[in-house]
Every structure is written in structure tokens, then in C-alpha cells.
Design a protein around this motif. Structure first.
Motif, PDB file in Angstrom:
ATOM      1  N   ASP A  41       0.875  -1.163   0.000  1.00  0.00           N
ATOM      2  CA  ASP A  41       0.000   0.000   0.000  1.00  0.00           C
ATOM      3  C   ASP A  41       0.912   1.212   0.000  1.00  0.00           C
ATOM      4  O   ASP A  41       1.950   1.230   0.677  1.00  0.00           O
ATOM      5  N   VAL A  68      -3.469   0.308  -8.429  1.00  0.00           N
ATOM      6  CA  VAL A  68      -4.901   0.485  -8.222  1.00  0.00           C
ATOM      7  C   VAL A  68      -5.061   1.523  -7.118  1.00  0.00           C
ATOM      8  O   VAL A  68      -4.599   1.300  -5.995  1.00  0.00           O
ATOM      9  N   TYR A  69      -5.689   2.672  -7.440  1.00  0.00           N
ATOM     10  CA  TYR A  69      -5.911   3.701  -6.429  1.00  0.00           C
ATOM     11  C   TYR A  69      -7.316   3.503  -5.870  1.00  0.00           C
ATOM     12  O   TYR A  69      -8.307   3.647  -6.573  1.00  0.00           O
ATOM     13  N   GLU A  70      -7.391   3.162  -4.585  1.00  0.00           N
ATOM     14  CA  GLU A  70      -8.658   2.827  -3.933  1.00  0.00           C
ATOM     15  C   GLU A  70      -9.207   4.024  -3.176  1.00  0.00           C
ATOM     16  O   GLU A  70      -8.486   4.646  -2.391  1.00  0.00           O
ATOM     17  N   VAL A  91     -10.466   2.884  -8.282  1.00  0.00           N
ATOM     18  CA  VAL A  91     -11.476   1.895  -7.922  1.00  0.00           C
ATOM     19  C   VAL A  91     -12.196   2.356  -6.658  1.00  0.00           C
ATOM     20  O   VAL A  91     -11.550   2.787  -5.696  1.00  0.00           O
ATOM     21  N   LEU A  93     -14.217   1.508  -3.385  1.00  0.00           N
ATOM     22  CA  LEU A  93     -14.507   0.454  -2.399  1.00  0.00           C
ATOM     23  C   LEU A  93     -15.381   1.081  -1.316  1.00  0.00           C
ATOM     24  O   LEU A  93     -14.885   1.512  -0.279  1.00  0.00           O
ATOM     25  N   ILE A 106     -11.724   0.575   3.383  1.00  0.00           N
ATOM     26  CA  ILE A 106     -10.370   1.122   3.424  1.00  0.00           C
ATOM     27  C   ILE A 106     -10.314   2.185   4.510  1.00  0.00           C
ATOM     28  O   ILE A 106     -11.318   2.792   4.847  1.00  0.00           O
ATOM     29  N   SER A 112      -2.940   0.455  -3.968  1.00  0.00           N
ATOM     30  CA  SER A 112      -2.482  -0.915  -3.795  1.00  0.00           C
ATOM     31  C   SER A 112      -1.648  -1.154  -5.058  1.00  0.00           C
ATOM     32  O   SER A 112      -2.157  -0.973  -6.169  1.00  0.00           O
TER      33      SER A 112
END
Length: 117
Positions: A41, A68-70, A91, A93, A106, A112
């Protein structure tokens, strides 16, 4: 993965960005990648701007990593994309129901970053 990550971090050049979770993990994650050492992360205090997300994504992909940017809401995603973040890496979440309580998936917006498959 360490050499690829170091090269990504240098190329992205995002001030204040750092690894916030790696192997061994400090908390329980849905994905086992932290346990098997195939992801990290990566973020900075307060999250990243759209331009910073774009810079990290470009640097990660150039170094054989999958970024992947959450984020926790569609509004956050929309704001980042409008500010230059690539749609392909952002993305959402959203909170989910856990034992009858809406619980965030999160703790804060972050990347990630996975070893390439």
C-alpha cells in the motif's frame, strides 16, 4: 518487486508518498498479497491529487507493477478523474455491511500496488 517499487517511487516523484503497508501486514486484509509479499500500500497524508495519481500510475506501469488507487466513494473517484487521474486505476470500495454495521473497506485513499501477473 522491491527494485521495481524503488524505481517507481523515484520516477513518480510524489512529495510525502510512502509505503503504508507491506509484508508482513500490520492488519487483516481482504487480499493475501500482503502476506505473500506481492503487493504494497502506497499513499501520502490526505490522499493524492489527480495529477499525483496519474504520475504514480505511469511510473508503476513503466516498472512492471499494477497500480490500483482505492477510494471510498464515487464522488472521490469522480473528483480525481476530473483532476487527471486515469479512470483505469481508480477503484471505488464503498462501505459494506458487516454484522449489521456499515463498515469502511479502506482506512484512507491509497494505492495498492501489485507485482505484475
Amino acid at each position: 518487486m522491491v527494485a521495481n517499487f524503488q524505481a517507481m517511487h523515484a520516477a513518480a516523484g510524489v512529495a510525502g508518498a510512502r509505503v503504508t503497508e507491506a509484508m508482513p501486514p500490520t492488519r487483516t486484509h481482504q487480499n493475501t498479497c500482503h502476506t505473500n509479499g506481492t503487493c504494497i500500500d502506497y499513499s501520502k497524508q490526505g490522499g493524492m491529487t489527480g495529477a499525483e495519481v496519474a504520475a504514480v500510475a505511469t511510473a508503476a506501469q513503466a516498472n512492471g507493477l499494477r497500480p490500483v488507487y482505492e477510494v471510498g466513494s464515487q464522488a472521490e473517484a469522480n473528483n480525481l478523474i476530473a483532476a487527471g487521474a486515469p479512470t483505469s486505476v481508480v477503484v471505488v470500495l464503498p462501505p459494506r455491511l458487516v454484522n449489521g454495521v456499515m463498515t469502511p473497506q479502506i482506512s484512507a485513499p491509497h494505492f495498492s500496488i501489485y507485482a505484475a501477473r
